[in-house]
Scaffold this active site. Structure first.
Site, short mmCIF file in Angstrom:
data_model
loop_
_atom_site.label_atom_id
_atom_site.label_comp_id
_atom_site.label_asym_id
_atom_site.label_seq_id
_atom_site.Cartn_x
_atom_site.Cartn_y
_atom_site.Cartn_z
N GLU A 24 0.84 -1.20 0.00
CA GLU A 24 0.00 0.00 0.00
C GLU A 24 0.87 1.25 0.00
OE1 GLU A 24 -4.17 -1.29 2.20
OE2 GLU A 24 -2.77 0.01 3.25
N CYS A 25 0.70 2.10 -1.00
CA CYS A 25 1.32 3.42 -1.08
C CYS A 25 2.85 3.32 -1.04
CB CYS A 25 0.78 4.33 0.01
SG CYS A 25 0.93 6.09 -0.40
N ALA A 26 3.46 3.41 0.11
CA ALA A 26 4.92 3.29 0.20
C ALA A 26 5.37 1.95 -0.36
CB ALA A 26 5.39 3.45 1.64
#
Length: 548
Positions: free
Chosen positions: A422-424
């Site tokens: 997720e994201c990072a």
């Protein structure tokens, strides 16, 4: 059935009023006074709970009706406060601010502090930035006290008071509307915690400076706020069910039920237009990378933003032992079955997560091995990998220097290792981040973007993955200031609508689910359970291949 701890909610008329300073200091001061304090934060914020956790000596948790549903707020509160005598809930933005829904006439916005206070039946203490206020404060307080009868203001904390005379004037204004002043904090610039593009610097990254800041906030609150009066205001939400990660994992994902929405119709339209379907989970076929307009123009998700932090992902190098044959107390793991190891990235670059995530993984029968991608190898025997959100762009050089881990992640991904990013995590799986080489699982380049992408998304899964089934609907949250530039035809993870625009976002490749979208595991326990099942299947397949 349990009642949960007696609690209060700290809110404000607007963002920037100093809620986090007051909440963190209040948690620390109450703990210093002998209370066992459960800290909570309203909304999808990850950073503030990290400071709460330092002050409380226990995990800071989030209460977000949008991401987990209204019915889970009280059970999650009872779960997070079950062995405490007090709870402090820090609000988000202004008291009545929340998800904007033009279709709703309800004055209490979904996901607002007011809604959470109402769902729990807790009194609200309003933190007011006193700068620029005088007698007219009475009118402001009158409006907040009468705007919604379901929200009860129990008192006021005056923040950033300029002088003794200023405090006297503000005290008189509060008296005029019948709201007690519980404390008045002077203006102290040295208490400012450094921030960047997504908010405060996470406590894990701030290190010893974060501890000093928490101590200073605690000292300030202990001197200037009536702790006894605050504790006396606290009430319990009353008896009710308590959230149980074991039972939650056996329930159906709310996204699996209900009538098709606009996103579902978009899937049908995409299929008609010839959008490639993803391979079956476990097939090992590469499906492509991130795509869609959102990932290129709107997306921003790096660590140069201001944000929120969680203590659920703790810093520390952990090298897990290979699978061991034991029974997990309280889990659904059959007696004698080996525990699959799920590696979870932590440390300064991966600070965004929820405490309930690890609890659900453990309850589903996994051993969670937290490691720091800045320095550590992939934990031994890892049967799956979780790469949560955070600020990898602030640590891109160090992440790139850990070639052992980058190589292992790329190789394991090619061999079907289930990965939830997720994201990072999405950025880490790209070919590069701001010019620094990353794992290269996704054929995409990540870079810091010109603007912030922020908001809730009603998303639908476009294909099967180790977490989601095609067509499942999820409420998630985007919060980033980076973008991914795709270099191949993508199989996207999600679809949603942004106004009239149809958005596809994220990537599915091998057994990898990567996206900018943050989801709350407590709102989607079925996805966590399926991920552990995928980890167990991958481990078994790997063991079978080794014996051939």
């Amino acid at each position: 059935m349990t009642t949960g701890a007696a609690g209060i909610v700290l809110a404000a008329p607007a963002s920037g009023s100093g809620k986090t300073t007051v909440a963190t200091g209040l948690i620390g001061a109450l703990r210093r006074a002998g209370h066992r304090v459960a800290p909570f934060k309203v909304g999808p914020d990850y950073i503030d709970p990290g400071y709460h956790g330092l002050a409380a000596g226990r995990p800071g948790r989030n209460l977000d009706p949008v991401l987990v549903g209204r019915d889970r707020i009280a059970p999650l509160y009872r779960h997070g406060s079950r062995d405490c005598d007090l709870a402090v809930v820090e609000g988000v933005m202004g008291l009545f601010d929340g998800r904007i829904d033009d279709r709703s006439a309800d004055p209490v916005a979904e996901g607002s502090t007011a809604q959470v206070a109402s769902l729990l039946g807790l009194p609200v203490i309003l933190v007011v930035d006193a700068r620029g206020h005088s007698q007219s404060l009475a009118a402001l307080l009158h409006g907040f006290a009468t705007f919604d009868s379901g929200v009860r203001l129990g008192g006021v904390i005056l923040n950033r008071v300029g002088s003794e005379r200023h405090e006297q004037v503000l005290q008189a204004a509060c008296d005029r509307v019948g709201l007690p002043v519980l404390g008045a904090l002077p203006r102290l610039a040295e208490l400012e915690v450094p921030s960047r593009h997504l908010g405060l610097i996470p406590a894990v990254e701030h290190g010893s400076a974060a501890l000093r800041a928490v101590d200073a906030m605690t000292d300030l609150v202990a001197r200037h706020i009536d702790l006894s009066a605050v504790a006396a205001l606290a009430v319990s939400p009353g008896p009710g069910t308590i959230w149980d990660p074991v039972q939650a994992g056996t329930g159906a994902n709310p996204a699996e039920t209900g009538a098709p929405d606009e996103s579902s119709r978009f899937i049908a339209a995409a299929d008609a237009a010839g959008v490639a379907a993803s391979p079956e989970p476990g097939s090992g076929a590469a499906a492509g990378v991130v795509g869609g307009r959102a990932a290129i123009s709107g997306a921003t998700g790096s660590a140069r933003a201001r944000g929120a932090g969680s203590d659920s992902v703790v810093t520390g190098a952990v090298t897990a032992a290979p699978d061991v044959s034991v029974t997990v107390p309280g889990s659904k793991l059959p007696a004698g079955e080996r525990i699959p190891v799920i590696a979870m990235a932590g440390g300064p670059a991966f600070t965004f997560g929820y405490a309930e995530h690890r609890e659900l993984l453990t309850a589903a029968g996994a051993e969670v091995a937290v490691f720091d991608p800045l320095y550590d190898p992939l934990p031994a025997g890892a049967a799956a990998l979780v790469l949560p959100g955070g600020f990898p762009e602030e640590h891109a050089e160090a992440l790139a220097a850990n070639t052992v881990l980058r190589t292992a992640v790329a190789e394991q991904a090619r061999h079907g290792l289930p990965i939830h990013a997720e994201c990072a995590g999405l950025l880490y799986l790209a070919a590069s981040l701001d010019g620094h080489p990353m794992a290269g699982v996704l054929d995409a380049v990540a870079e810091f973007g010109p603007r912030l992408t922020l908001g809730y998304r009603e998303a639908v899964a476009l294909a099967d993955s180790p977490l989601w089934r095609a067509g499942e609907r999820v409420l998630g949250h985007e919060f980033h200031r980076t973008r991914l530039v795709a270099t191949s035809t993508p199989t996207s993870a999600w679809a949603w609508r942004a106004g009239r625009e149809q958005v596809r976002e994220g990537a599915l490749v091998h057994q990898v689910h990567a996206s900018y979208l943050h989801t709350h595991p407590a709102g989607n326990p079925g996805a966590v359970h399926r991920f552990v099942s995928a980890a167990r299947a991958h481990r078994d397949a790997r063991a079978a291949a080794a014996t051939r």
